[in-house]
Scaffold this motif. Structure first.
Motif, PDB file in Angstrom:
ATOM      1  N   LEU A  25     -10.025   3.195 -11.522  1.00 47.75           N
ATOM      2  CA  LEU A  25      -8.969   3.230 -10.510  1.00 47.75           C
ATOM      3  C   LEU A  25      -9.555   3.354  -9.112  1.00 47.75           C
ATOM      4  O   LEU A  25      -9.067   2.720  -8.160  1.00 47.75           O
ATOM      5  CB  LEU A  25      -8.029   4.405 -10.789  1.00 47.75           C
ATOM      6  N   VAL A  26     -10.605   4.154  -8.981  1.00 49.06           N
ATOM      7  CA  VAL A  26     -11.269   4.309  -7.684  1.00 49.06           C
ATOM      8  C   VAL A  26     -11.926   3.006  -7.259  1.00 49.06           C
ATOM      9  O   VAL A  26     -11.756   2.533  -6.122  1.00 49.06           O
ATOM     10  CB  VAL A  26     -12.320   5.431  -7.755  1.00 49.06           C
ATOM     11  N   ASP A  27     -12.680   2.394  -8.163  1.00 49.13           N
ATOM     12  CA  ASP A  27     -13.427   1.187  -7.837  1.00 49.13           C
ATOM     13  C   ASP A  27     -12.519   0.015  -7.483  1.00 49.13           C
ATOM     14  O   ASP A  27     -12.901  -0.851  -6.687  1.00 49.13           O
ATOM     15  CB  ASP A  27     -14.328   0.786  -9.012  1.00 49.13           C
ATOM     16  N   ARG A  28     -11.327  -0.031  -8.052  1.00 48.73           N
ATOM     17  CA  ARG A  28     -10.380  -1.121  -7.765  1.00 48.73           C
ATOM     18  C   ARG A  28      -9.502  -0.800  -6.561  1.00 48.73           C
ATOM     19  O   ARG A  28      -8.649  -1.604  -6.185  1.00 48.73           O
ATOM     20  CB  ARG A  28      -9.495  -1.399  -8.980  1.00 48.73           C
ATOM     21  N   HIS A  59      -1.517  16.405 -15.070  1.00 48.82           N
ATOM     22  CA  HIS A  59      -0.711  16.086 -13.892  1.00 48.82           C
ATOM     23  C   HIS A  59      -1.495  15.182 -12.933  1.00 48.82           C
ATOM     24  O   HIS A  59      -0.930  14.249 -12.341  1.00 48.82           O
ATOM     25  CB  HIS A  59      -0.289  17.366 -13.177  1.00 48.82           C
ATOM     26  N   PHE A  60      -2.782  15.461 -12.807  1.00 48.32           N
ATOM     27  CA  PHE A  60      -3.650  14.643 -11.959  1.00 48.32           C
ATOM     28  C   PHE A  60      -3.860  13.251 -12.546  1.00 48.32           C
ATOM     29  O   PHE A  60      -3.654  12.226 -11.874  1.00 48.32           O
ATOM     30  CB  PHE A  60      -5.001  15.345 -11.787  1.00 48.32           C
ATOM     31  N   SER A  61      -4.254  13.173 -13.804  1.00 46.29           N
ATOM     32  CA  SER A  61      -4.667  11.899 -14.388  1.00 46.29           C
ATOM     33  C   SER A  61      -3.501  10.965 -14.698  1.00 46.29           C
ATOM     34  O   SER A  61      -3.675   9.742 -14.705  1.00 46.29           O
ATOM     35  CB  SER A  61      -5.476  12.140 -15.666  1.00 46.29           C
ATOM     36  N   LEU A  62      -2.320  11.528 -14.943  1.00 48.18           N
ATOM     37  CA  LEU A  62      -1.165  10.692 -15.259  1.00 48.18           C
ATOM     38  C   LEU A  62      -0.376  10.269 -14.023  1.00 48.18           C
ATOM     39  O   LEU A  62       0.443   9.340 -14.098  1.00 48.18           O
ATOM     40  CB  LEU A  62      -0.235  11.419 -16.233  1.00 48.18           C
ATOM     41  N   ALA A  63      -0.613  10.916 -12.895  1.00 48.73           N
ATOM     42  CA  ALA A  63       0.142  10.601 -11.677  1.00 48.73           C
ATOM     43  C   ALA A  63       0.063   9.128 -11.287  1.00 48.73           C
ATOM     44  O   ALA A  63       1.087   8.532 -10.919  1.00 48.73           O
ATOM     45  CB  ALA A  63      -0.325  11.487 -10.522  1.00 48.73           C
ATOM     46  N   PRO A  64      -1.120   8.475 -11.352  1.00 48.19           N
ATOM     47  CA  PRO A  64      -1.171   7.056 -10.966  1.00 48.19           C
ATOM     48  C   PRO A  64      -0.288   6.157 -11.827  1.00 48.19           C
ATOM     49  O   PRO A  64       0.163   5.098 -11.360  1.00 48.19           O
ATOM     50  CB  PRO A  64      -2.655   6.695 -11.139  1.00 48.19           C
ATOM     51  N   LEU A  65      -0.025   6.564 -13.072  1.00 50.40           N
ATOM     52  CA  LEU A  65       0.807   5.727 -13.938  1.00 50.40           C
ATOM     53  C   LEU A  65       2.226   5.615 -13.398  1.00 50.40           C
ATOM     54  O   LEU A  65       2.909   4.611 -13.636  1.00 50.40           O
ATOM     55  CB  LEU A  65       0.841   6.299 -15.357  1.00 50.40           C
ATOM     56  N   ALA A  66       2.680   6.644 -12.686  1.00 54.63           N
ATOM     57  CA  ALA A  66       4.042   6.649 -12.157  1.00 54.63           C
ATOM     58  C   ALA A  66       4.181   5.798 -10.899  1.00 54.63           C
ATOM     59  O   ALA A  66       5.304   5.524 -10.458  1.00 54.63           O
ATOM     60  CB  ALA A  66       4.485   8.080 -11.871  1.00 54.63           C
ATOM     61  N   GLN A  67       3.077   5.363 -10.345  1.00 52.30           N
ATOM     62  CA  GLN A  67       3.113   4.653  -9.071  1.00 52.30           C
ATOM     63  C   GLN A  67       3.190   3.137  -9.221  1.00 52.30           C
ATOM     64  O   GLN A  67       3.387   2.423  -8.224  1.00 52.30           O
ATOM     65  CB  GLN A  67       1.881   5.029  -8.253  1.00 52.30           C
ATOM     66  N   TYR A  68       3.053   2.632 -10.438  1.00 49.66           N
ATOM     67  CA  TYR A  68       3.020   1.187 -10.656  1.00 49.66           C
ATOM     68  C   TYR A  68       3.862   0.824 -11.872  1.00 49.66           C
ATOM     69  O   TYR A  68       4.070   1.645 -12.767  1.00 49.66           O
ATOM     70  CB  TYR A  68       1.577   0.708 -10.861  1.00 49.66           C
ATOM     71  N   ASP A  69       4.344  -0.419 -11.912  1.00 41.78           N
ATOM     72  CA  ASP A  69       5.129  -0.846 -13.067  1.00 41.78           C
ATOM     73  C   ASP A  69       4.224  -1.027 -14.278  1.00 41.78           C
ATOM     74  O   ASP A  69       3.010  -1.244 -14.145  1.00 41.78           O
ATOM     75  CB  ASP A  69       5.899  -2.132 -12.762  1.00 41.78           C
ATOM     76  N   ALA A  70       4.811  -0.933 -15.443  1.00 41.51           N
ATOM     77  CA  ALA A  70       4.044  -0.908 -16.682  1.00 41.51           C
ATOM     78  C   ALA A  70       3.222  -2.174 -16.882  1.00 41.51           C
ATOM     79  O   ALA A  70       2.075  -2.105 -17.337  1.00 41.51           O
ATOM     80  CB  ALA A  70       4.987  -0.693 -17.867  1.00 41.51           C
ATOM     81  N   GLU A  71       3.780  -3.326 -16.567  1.00 40.38           N
ATOM     82  CA  GLU A  71       3.044  -4.571 -16.799  1.00 40.38           C
ATOM     83  C   GLU A  71       1.762  -4.638 -15.969  1.00 40.38           C
ATOM     84  O   GLU A  71       0.733  -5.099 -16.442  1.00 40.38           O
ATOM     85  CB  GLU A  71       3.939  -5.785 -16.504  1.00 40.38           C
ATOM     86  N   GLN A  72       1.830  -4.158 -14.731  1.00 41.11           N
ATOM     87  CA  GLN A  72       0.616  -4.112 -13.910  1.00 41.11           C
ATOM     88  C   GLN A  72      -0.394  -3.143 -14.503  1.00 41.11           C
ATOM     89  O   GLN A  72      -1.596  -3.428 -14.559  1.00 41.11           O
ATOM     90  CB  GLN A  72       0.955  -3.699 -12.485  1.00 41.11           C
ATOM     91  N   LEU A  73       0.082  -2.005 -14.949  1.00 34.72           N
ATOM     92  CA  LEU A  73      -0.813  -1.025 -15.565  1.00 34.72           C
ATOM     93  C   LEU A  73      -1.485  -1.595 -16.808  1.00 34.72           C
ATOM     94  O   LEU A  73      -2.680  -1.376 -17.026  1.00 34.72           O
ATOM     95  CB  LEU A  73      -0.025   0.233 -15.930  1.00 34.72           C
ATOM     96  N   TYR A  74      -0.739  -2.339 -17.616  1.00 31.47           N
ATOM     97  CA  TYR A  74      -1.320  -2.917 -18.825  1.00 31.47           C
ATOM     98  C   TYR A  74      -2.365  -3.970 -18.486  1.00 31.47           C
ATOM     99  O   TYR A  74      -3.364  -4.104 -19.198  1.00 31.47           O
ATOM    100  CB  TYR A  74      -0.227  -3.517 -19.703  1.00 31.47           C
ATOM    101  N   GLY A 140      11.350   2.135 -19.066  1.00 30.51           N
ATOM    102  CA  GLY A 140      10.345   1.113 -18.791  1.00 30.51           C
ATOM    103  C   GLY A 140       9.268   1.512 -17.814  1.00 30.51           C
ATOM    104  O   GLY A 140       8.459   0.666 -17.404  1.00 30.51           O
ATOM    105  N   ARG A 141       9.215   2.790 -17.446  1.00 33.20           N
ATOM    106  CA  ARG A 141       8.190   3.246 -16.506  1.00 33.20           C
ATOM    107  C   ARG A 141       7.583   4.564 -16.970  1.00 33.20           C
ATOM    108  O   ARG A 141       8.262   5.397 -17.586  1.00 33.20           O
ATOM    109  CB  ARG A 141       8.772   3.445 -15.101  1.00 33.20           C
ATOM    110  N   TYR A 142       6.312   4.750 -16.660  1.00 37.99           N
ATOM    111  CA  TYR A 142       5.672   6.042 -16.867  1.00 37.99           C
ATOM    112  C   TYR A 142       6.109   6.981 -15.750  1.00 37.99           C
ATOM    113  O   TYR A 142       6.274   6.573 -14.595  1.00 37.99           O
ATOM    114  CB  TYR A 142       4.156   5.894 -16.879  1.00 37.99           C
ATOM    115  N   THR A 143       6.287   8.252 -16.098  1.00 39.23           N
ATOM    116  CA  THR A 143       6.808   9.223 -15.128  1.00 39.23           C
ATOM    117  C   THR A 143       5.718  10.073 -14.479  1.00 39.23           C
ATOM    118  O   THR A 143       5.993  10.774 -13.496  1.00 39.23           O
ATOM    119  CB  THR A 143       7.805  10.174 -15.805  1.00 39.23           C
TER     120      THR A 143
END
Length: 218
Positions: A25-28, A59-74, A140-143
């Motif tokens: 996540l940092v490198d991208r 709480h730290f590691s899952l926070a980025p999942l809530a910031q983007y839609d699932a398809e982008q995360l996948y 449809g989204r991570y929280t």
């Protein structure tokens, strides 16, 4: 036929997928480099020293999942697995998995790293059963939150007991392979604990208890 349980990070693969996902996540440029990278490294050191606050880390590691839609995360996850995970898969680990499969054993991975990161990795080893912390997913989204008991230290035992209660499996003749002293609660529970390329604390315990110590790195 028995239950063969495997830790994932630094056991079946030659690094820590949770830490590597954070670095990905940092490198991208998906997260703030300075803030996230420093915290990611601190949490990893806490994990290695056995002092990790798992709820704070989740709480730290899952926070980025809530910031983007699932398809982008996948899509990012697929790139992550291809570029950072596939190169650190271990032939000896795959051979060990296949040995247990051939014996008719039930294969299970139990890992402190969350299910979003680990599910596709476990599938690469052809293992269907996975216990891991489950990120909350609503509409449809991570929280950024998680469901149930974190799968860490004693939480691994709790999750395993829940899984056993809903299956026909037992711990009779069971195996557990792990590299980390954080897994001592579960290693002490199974019939056949095995230390795999263990950290210093686990190696010391394994030697005193006469547990097998093996390497999958050679």
């Amino acid at each position: 036929m028995s239950l063969a349980i495997f830790d994932l990070d630094n056991t079946l693969i030659a690094d820590d997928s949770d830490f590597l996902w954070g670095q990905f996540l940092v490198d991208r440029g998906i997260v703030d480099k300075d803030q996230y990278e420093q915290a990611n490294k601190k949490f990893y050191e806490d994990y290695k020293h056995g002092t990790l606050d798992i709820v704070e880390f989740l709480h730290f590691s899952l926070a980025p999942l809530a910031q983007y839609d699932a398809e982008q995360l996948y899509r990012w996850r697929a790139e992550f697995v291809e570029t950072l995970i596939e190169p650190i898969m271990l032939e000896a680990a795959q051979a060990l998995v296949e040995k247990h499969r051939a014996a008719g054993d039930t294969l299970l991975v139990i890992t402190a790293t969350n299910r979003f990161v680990t599910e596709p990795i476990v599938k690469l080893y052809g293992i269907d059963n996975l216990l891991a912390t489950t990120p909350e997913f609503i509409d449809g989204r991570y929280t950024g939150k998680f469901n149930g008991t974190p799968c860490f230290q004693q939480g691994k035992v709790a999750q395993l007991n829940d899984w056993l209660a809903n299956s026909t499996e037992t711990l009779a003749g069971s195996w557990f392979y792990s590299d980390s002293h954080n897994d001592l609660p579960l290693l002490s529970l199974v019939d056949k604990p095995v230390a795999v390329d263990p950290d210093e604390k686990l190696r010391e315990v394994a030697q005193k208890a006469n547990w097998p110590i093996i390497s999958l790195r050679k």
